[in-house]
Design an enzyme around this catalytic site. Structure first.
Site, short mmCIF file in Angstrom:
data_model
loop_
_atom_site.label_atom_id
_atom_site.label_comp_id
_atom_site.label_asym_id
_atom_site.label_seq_id
_atom_site.Cartn_x
_atom_site.Cartn_y
_atom_site.Cartn_z
N LYS A 1 0.85 -1.20 0.00
CA LYS A 1 0.00 0.00 0.00
C LYS A 1 0.88 1.25 0.00
O LYS A 1 0.67 2.18 -0.78
CB LYS A 1 -0.88 0.01 1.24
N ASN A 2 1.90 1.26 0.84
CA ASN A 2 2.70 2.47 1.02
C ASN A 2 3.70 2.72 -0.11
O ASN A 2 4.25 3.81 -0.21
CB ASN A 2 3.41 2.45 2.37
N CYS A 22 -4.38 12.70 13.11
CA CYS A 22 -5.11 11.43 13.20
C CYS A 22 -4.77 10.81 14.56
O CYS A 22 -4.03 11.38 15.35
CB CYS A 22 -4.71 10.49 12.06
N ARG A 47 0.57 14.74 12.97
CA ARG A 47 0.93 14.58 11.56
C ARG A 47 1.23 15.91 10.83
O ARG A 47 0.52 16.32 9.92
CB ARG A 47 -0.16 13.82 10.80
N ASP A 74 5.17 0.94 12.19
CA ASP A 74 3.96 0.27 11.70
C ASP A 74 3.85 -1.17 12.17
O ASP A 74 2.85 -1.83 11.91
CB ASP A 74 3.91 0.29 10.17
N ARG A 127 -8.50 -0.08 5.27
CA ARG A 127 -7.70 0.96 4.59
C ARG A 127 -6.43 0.36 4.00
O ARG A 127 -5.95 0.80 2.98
CB ARG A 127 -7.28 2.05 5.58
#
Ligand code: EPZ
Length: 425
Positions: free
Chosen positions: A22-23, A115, A120, A312, A404
């Site tokens: 995803k990233n 978030c 952020r 993560d 997500r």
């Protein structure tokens, strides 16, 4: 809103195919804005974050076709204004700033909100883009930027108080590829996803050297071509399944993960081995088998920018440590507030004390299922892992968090033998 019912006690066995990252996908999809020609990106995971990025590209005027994991994009005629109603849903939308500025010499992107894992900020993104000639003003919640005289290569240091910035490095790299002259990014992020973006840009005709080190050099070129690219495997999804295998895998045969990249998984691999579990890769490092150790022990984690231990992955390891005898300490130096999952795990019987960016975990075997609340992408995955090893049923609400960034995580776990139900509400 969907929820997951995770019935604990199953043993995981068999194999799972890891999705594309995803990233890595998000900045690479944004980078297709840098050319009028068609790009074809393969192994883009079908998750809501990549769908948001596709919506943004479409709203900017790009033609986008998606068939399962392959996305075909032609950004022939595009606008500079990213739509607030989509951008506000995903912070990573800010990585369209660099390509829009490079292609159109202007961009308007709403300031992302904070978030659950932290406030952020985007100061380093702005420092980088201003460093090569962008004029940036805040207008009605939008970052409105323009470069009437074009962009000009400079040396820019992107180090912040928490270290390098991944998307900030991406944004500056994408802005610099069409700038006049040479840009040098000092204190650049080294994550594999940054390297994948640099490889994609170089395929398009960019001249980038040093990706994967703290100093990236970008020699500006006049234009870029459309190319085909397959994104790298998702190292965080893979790490999540490695931890699942250490927690609930079959001791004899373990769980095998296909389509991984051994070198990207080193921090998680080393930590699992340190905690007494078994990890074995095939010769090419593209598959690995993880078996739970017979005498697991707690360990300590301090997150750091790549090649350090990834932020993560700290929530997932916290799940593992919560059922591992002994005391473990997890410190997140990148997102010191990223411990929402601990309160939820405590509801399941974990013994975790959180203070000042550090979690102290007293491992025990008896966790019990409970209704819990997902809060961010990785915290949600960690709660699923805890549910796998808890007595009874864990009900995980607000499933959109997990959707997500994990492609069909429930189906993949069910294929491995987990007893999970997705309840659509
Ligand atoms: C990327 O976010 C990842 N997201 C995050 O993964 C990951 O947690 C993070 O990098 C750190 O590895 C994507 O790649 C889409 P940063 P990014 O800029 O780039 C501070 C997930 O779960 N900072 O590297 O937004 C920031 O507050 C997500 O997949 C500034 O101070 O993160 C943080 O403390 C969650 N000013 C640190 O730097 C800035 O301008 C690292 O953030 C930018 C960041």
């Amino acid at each position: 809103m969907d929820k997951l019912l995770v019935h604990g006690g199953s043993t995981l066995k068999g194999s799972v195919h890891i999705s594309g990252s995803k990233n890595a996908s998000l900045p690479i999809l944004a980078a297709t804005l840098l050319t009028k020609q068609t790009c074809i990106i393969r192994r883009v995971p079908d998750v809501s974050d990549t769908n948001y990025m596709i919506q943004i590209l479409t709203a900017l005027g790009a033609e986008v076709e998606r068939s399962s994991g392959t996305v075909r994009i032609t950004a022939a005629n595009i606008d500079h204004n990213a739509p607030y109603e989509i951008v506000r849903k995903m912070r990573a939308s800010i990585c369209v700033m660099g390509p829009l500025l490079a292609r159109l010499h202007k961009a308007s992107v709403s300031l992302p909100g904070g978030c659950i894992i932290g406030d952020r900020p985007v100061d380093l993104h702005l420092k980088g883009l201003e460093g090569i000639g962008a004029d940036i003003n805040m207008e009605g919640g939008n970052m409105v930027m323009q470069a009437p005289d074009g962009l000009h290569g400079k040396e820019v240091d992107l180090r912040g108080k928490h270290g390098p910035t991944v998307l900030g490095t991406d944004n500056l790299m994408m802005a610099a590829v069409l700038a006049k002259g040479t840009t040098v990014i000092e204190s650049a992020a080294c994550e594999p996803e940054v390297v994948d973006l640099a490889n994609f840009l170089n395929k398009m005709g960019a001249k980038i050297t040093g990706a994967g080190t703290r100093r990236i050099t970008i020699e500006g070129v006049d234009e870029l071509d459309g190319v085909e690219h397959t994104v790298i495997p998702d190292r965080i999804e893979a790490g999540t399944f490695m931890v699942a295998a250490a927690m609930a895998g079959c001791p004899e045969n373990g769980v095998t993960l296909h389509r991984v990249c051994e070198q990207d998984l080193k921090p998680s691999t080393d930590k699992l081995i340190e905690s007494g579990h078994h990890v074995e890769f095939n010769d090419t490092g593209t598959s690995c088998t993880v078996k739970p150790g017979s005498e697991p022990i707690g360990a300590n984690i301090v997150t750091a920018p790549f090649p350090g231990f990834p932020t993560d992955m700290q929530a997932q390891f916290t799940s593992l440590f919560a059922i591992t005898p002994g005391i473990s300490v997890v410190e997140d130096t990148i997102f010191p507030q990223r411990f929402m999952h601990c309160a939820e795990m405590t509801r399941m019987g974990a013994d975790i004390k959180v203070d000042n960016g550090t979690a102290i975990i007293q491992g025990s075997q008896n966790m019990s299922g409970a209704p819990v609340m997902a809060s961010d992408l990785r915290a949600s995955a960690a709660l699923v892992l805890s549910g796998l090893c808890s007595e009874g049923t864990t009900e995980i609400n607000r499933l959109y968090h997990i959707d997500r960034g994990y492609e069909n995580i429930d189906d993949k776990l069910i294929m491995l033998g987990a007893n999970i139900e997705r309840v659509r509400e």
